[in-house]
Design a protein around this motif. Structure first.
Motif, PDB file in Angstrom:
ATOM      1  N   PRO A 157      -5.491  -0.659  -1.700  1.00 57.01           N
ATOM      2  CA  PRO A 157      -5.574   0.493  -0.964  1.00 57.01           C
ATOM      3  C   PRO A 157      -6.335   1.693  -1.345  1.00 57.01           C
ATOM      4  N   ALA A 158      -6.523   1.799  -2.534  1.00 59.38           N
ATOM      5  CA  ALA A 158      -7.246   3.101  -3.132  1.00 59.38           C
ATOM      6  C   ALA A 158      -8.787   2.804  -2.878  1.00 59.38           C
ATOM      7  N   GLU A 159      -9.267   1.563  -2.400  1.00 64.06           N
ATOM      8  CA  GLU A 159     -10.376   1.346  -2.067  1.00 64.06           C
ATOM      9  C   GLU A 159     -10.799   1.918  -0.468  1.00 64.06           C
ATOM     10  N   LEU A 160      -9.764   2.088   0.133  1.00 62.27           N
ATOM     11  CA  LEU A 160      -9.788   2.368   1.767  1.00 62.27           C
ATOM     12  C   LEU A 160      -9.631   3.930   1.646  1.00 62.27           C
ATOM     13  N   ALA A 161      -8.754   4.476   1.045  1.00 63.43           N
ATOM     14  CA  ALA A 161      -8.166   5.834   1.265  1.00 63.43           C
ATOM     15  C   ALA A 161      -9.422   6.764   1.285  1.00 63.43           C
ATOM     16  N   PRO A 162     -10.422   6.812   0.329  1.00 59.54           N
ATOM     17  CA  PRO A 162     -11.616   7.784   0.718  1.00 59.54           C
ATOM     18  C   PRO A 162     -11.955   7.572   1.999  1.00 59.54           C
ATOM     19  N   ALA A 163     -12.012   6.608   2.790  1.00 57.46           N
ATOM     20  CA  ALA A 163     -12.693   6.564   4.054  1.00 57.46           C
ATOM     21  C   ALA A 163     -11.591   7.345   4.989  1.00 57.46           C
ATOM     22  N   GLY A 178       9.129  -6.530   2.709  1.00 59.19           N
ATOM     23  CA  GLY A 178       8.540  -6.441   1.303  1.00 59.19           C
ATOM     24  C   GLY A 178       8.505  -5.010   0.772  1.00 59.19           C
ATOM     25  N   SER A 179       8.230  -5.032  -0.590  1.00 53.95           N
ATOM     26  CA  SER A 179       8.309  -3.916  -1.455  1.00 53.95           C
ATOM     27  C   SER A 179       7.248  -3.911  -2.517  1.00 53.95           C
ATOM     28  N   GLU A 180       6.727  -2.852  -2.361  1.00 59.66           N
ATOM     29  CA  GLU A 180       5.668  -2.615  -3.326  1.00 59.66           C
ATOM     30  C   GLU A 180       5.989  -2.682  -4.951  1.00 59.66           C
ATOM     31  N   GLU A 181       7.005  -2.291  -4.869  1.00 61.73           N
ATOM     32  CA  GLU A 181       7.727  -2.158  -6.468  1.00 61.73           C
ATOM     33  C   GLU A 181       7.925  -3.391  -6.974  1.00 61.73           C
ATOM     34  N   GLN A 182       7.985  -4.443  -6.036  1.00 64.08           N
ATOM     35  CA  GLN A 182       8.176  -5.799  -6.508  1.00 64.08           C
ATOM     36  C   GLN A 182       6.999  -6.637  -6.363  1.00 64.08           C
ATOM     37  N   MET A 183       5.900  -6.347  -6.224  1.00 64.83           N
ATOM     38  CA  MET A 183       4.429  -7.039  -6.073  1.00 64.83           C
ATOM     39  C   MET A 183       3.848  -7.091  -7.623  1.00 64.83           C
ATOM     40  N   HIS A 184       3.449  -8.204  -7.614  1.00 67.44           N
ATOM     41  CA  HIS A 184       2.679  -8.514  -9.016  1.00 67.44           C
ATOM     42  C   HIS A 184       1.148  -9.031  -8.917  1.00 67.44           C
ATOM     43  N   PRO A 185       0.210  -8.106  -8.959  1.00 68.37           N
ATOM     44  CA  PRO A 185       0.245  -6.804  -9.908  1.00 68.37           C
ATOM     45  C   PRO A 185       0.668  -5.875  -8.824  1.00 68.37           C
ATOM     46  N   GLN A 186       1.160  -4.603  -9.012  1.00 65.63           N
ATOM     47  CA  GLN A 186       1.501  -3.615  -7.810  1.00 65.63           C
ATOM     48  C   GLN A 186       0.106  -3.200  -7.460  1.00 65.63           C
ATOM     49  N   PRO A 187      -0.055  -2.786  -6.131  1.00 63.70           N
ATOM     50  CA  PRO A 187      -1.268  -2.235  -5.692  1.00 63.70           C
ATOM     51  C   PRO A 187      -1.680  -1.167  -6.139  1.00 63.70           C
ATOM     52  N   GLU A 188      -2.996  -0.755  -6.265  1.00 61.54           N
ATOM     53  CA  GLU A 188      -3.618   0.332  -6.940  1.00 61.54           C
ATOM     54  C   GLU A 188      -3.762   1.370  -5.510  1.00 61.54           C
ATOM     55  N   PHE A 189      -3.070   2.543  -5.610  1.00 61.29           N
ATOM     56  CA  PHE A 189      -3.210   3.435  -4.625  1.00 61.29           C
ATOM     57  C   PHE A 189      -4.125   4.633  -4.701  1.00 61.29           C
ATOM     58  N   ILE A 190      -4.458   4.910  -5.897  1.00 63.36           N
ATOM     59  CA  ILE A 190      -5.626   6.008  -6.283  1.00 63.36           C
ATOM     60  C   ILE A 190      -6.416   5.536  -7.516  1.00 63.36           C
ATOM     61  N   SER A 191      -7.631   5.495  -7.424  1.00 63.63           N
ATOM     62  CA  SER A 191      -8.533   5.127  -8.455  1.00 63.63           C
ATOM     63  C   SER A 191      -8.726   6.202  -9.459  1.00 63.63           C
ATOM     64  N   GLU A 192      -8.973   5.865 -10.752  1.00 62.95           N
ATOM     65  CA  GLU A 192      -9.170   6.960 -11.854  1.00 62.95           C
ATOM     66  C   GLU A 192     -10.393   7.655 -11.776  1.00 62.95           C
ATOM     67  N   HIS A 193     -11.259   7.015 -10.891  1.00 63.69           N
ATOM     68  CA  HIS A 193     -12.747   7.351 -10.713  1.00 63.69           C
ATOM     69  C   HIS A 193     -12.732   8.487  -9.472  1.00 63.69           C
ATOM     70  N   TYR A 194     -11.500   8.541  -8.699  1.00 61.46           N
ATOM     71  CA  TYR A 194     -11.472   9.429  -7.543  1.00 61.46           C
ATOM     72  C   TYR A 194     -11.503  10.969  -7.916  1.00 61.46           C
ATOM     73  N   ARG A 195     -12.388  11.863  -7.355  1.00 61.81           N
ATOM     74  CA  ARG A 195     -12.519  13.202  -7.705  1.00 61.81           C
ATOM     75  C   ARG A 195     -12.285  14.033  -6.444  1.00 61.81           C
ATOM     76  N   SER A 196     -11.032  14.789  -6.485  1.00 60.30           N
ATOM     77  CA  SER A 196     -10.920  15.628  -5.083  1.00 60.30           C
ATOM     78  C   SER A 196     -11.585  16.882  -5.196  1.00 60.30           C
ATOM     79  N   VAL A 242      -1.443   9.955  -0.506  1.00 60.07           N
ATOM     80  CA  VAL A 242      -1.655  10.668  -2.026  1.00 60.07           C
ATOM     81  C   VAL A 242      -2.874  11.358  -1.970  1.00 60.07           C
ATOM     82  N   HIS A 243      -4.116  10.572  -1.317  1.00 57.10           N
ATOM     83  CA  HIS A 243      -5.464  11.224  -1.433  1.00 57.10           C
ATOM     84  C   HIS A 243      -5.248  12.544  -0.723  1.00 57.10           C
ATOM     85  N   TYR A 244      -4.655  12.672   0.505  1.00 59.21           N
ATOM     86  CA  TYR A 244      -4.774  13.888   1.033  1.00 59.21           C
ATOM     87  C   TYR A 244      -3.989  15.029   0.269  1.00 59.21           C
ATOM     88  N   ALA A 245      -2.829  14.659  -0.055  1.00 57.62           N
ATOM     89  CA  ALA A 245      -2.230  15.557  -1.022  1.00 57.62           C
ATOM     90  C   ALA A 245      -3.093  16.097  -2.176  1.00 57.62           C
TER      91      ALA A 245
END
Length: 284
Positions: free
Chosen positions: A251-257, A16-34, A58-61
């Motif tokens: 995925p963006a909803e898991l990464a902060p954990a 599978g390819s993320e680029e071919q998914m519809h809609p594409q998964p969200e990997f970071i939230s606009e509300h996330y503050r590092s 991406v969150h780690y970076a």
């Protein structure tokens, strides 16, 4: 994907390819503050080309970590993830290979420690699944392959990395809701995820005297390339609809954990599993 939407019907060939998914998964939230929670840390993340792994690196970076991005062979997705890490101002090493190959695991550790000197955070996230309606349909080869990737690879990379993880380091293992409630068409996958829970608990006790914490995350239905590449279009269109929230997670909803478990905020937590599954209540 809005708060009450399941994906439209779609199917891809594995992996599978993320680029071919519809809609594409969200990997970071606009509300996330590092907040620099991983500033100067070195993190190794498997299965990091897409899905949960992409969101984690991406969150780690963004939190200041140097990241080793490990993946099997989805090169296009990996390049996209590498670009996102660099956009976040992060340093990255990208390594393609099979975590079930002990030689590859040694190579990863050699390259990462050769460049950055240590490994502060290890995220064992790589996994595969192959739905089958009946146990009799699971071949011995499939059973062995699922275990090789999902738990043998976790053991091999952890073993190779441990001599380079200092006191205060963290290991985070991705298990699954299926470890706790099972899945009728993912018997081998569910079994590996149960093994990961036990591995996490036992290793946490083993490493407590060394000051290394070991925890896990048990996702529920998360919108990643694993879904359209292993389920039928009809199954995809219903994916996540049976959760209390009525939708799959992003995925963006898991990464902060994963950020929490990697940083000092979770300094008194080890041997535990965080359940991020859209509201399903589980015992264990």
């Amino acid at each position: 994907m809005n708060d009450k939407q399941t994906p439209p019907p779609q199917h891809q060939e594995e992996p599978g390819s993320e680029e071919q998914m519809h809609p594409q998964p969200e990997f970071i939230s606009e509300h996330y503050r590092s907040g620099g929670k991983l500033q100067g840390k070195v993190a190794v993340v498997t299965g990091a080309d897409s899905g949960i792994g992409r969101a984690v690196v991406v969150h780690y970076a963004r939190e200041g970590a140097k990241v080793a991005l490990l993946y099997l062979d989805s090169h296009e997705d990996a390049r996209k993830t590498e670009d996102e890490i660099r956009k976040a101002g992060g340093e990255v090493i990208t390594l393609a290979g099979d975590v079930a190959d002990e030689g590859f695991c040694r190579k990863v550790v050699e390259e990462v420690t050769g460049k950055w000197g240590r490994i502060d955070v290890l995220v064992n996230n790589a996994g595969e699944q192959h739905p089958q309606e009946k146990l009799e349909d699971i071949t011995a080869d499939q059973w062995q392959q699922t275990f090789r990737t999902n738990i043998f690879g976790m053991f091999l990379l952890t073993k190779a990395a441990l001599p380079h993880i200092p006191e205060g380091g963290a290991i985070i293992n991705t298990t699954s809701i299926t470890a706790y409630k099972g899945n009728p068409v993912l018997i081998d996958y569910s079994a590996t995820k149960g093994a990961i829970v036990s591995f996490t608990r036992a290793l946490a006790m083993n490493l407590s005297s060394r000051g290394i914490r070991v925890n896990g995350v048990a996702p529920g239905p998360i919108w990643t390339p694993l879904i359209p590449s292993t389920f039928s279009a009809e199954q995809v269109s219903e994916f996540g609809g049976n959760t209390p929230m009525g939708r799959p997670g992003q995925p963006a909803e898991l990464a902060p954990a994963y950020v929490y478990l990697a940083c000092s905020d979770s300094s008194y937590m080890s041997g535990q599993v965080l359940h991020i599954n859209g509201g399903t209540v589980l015992n264990g």
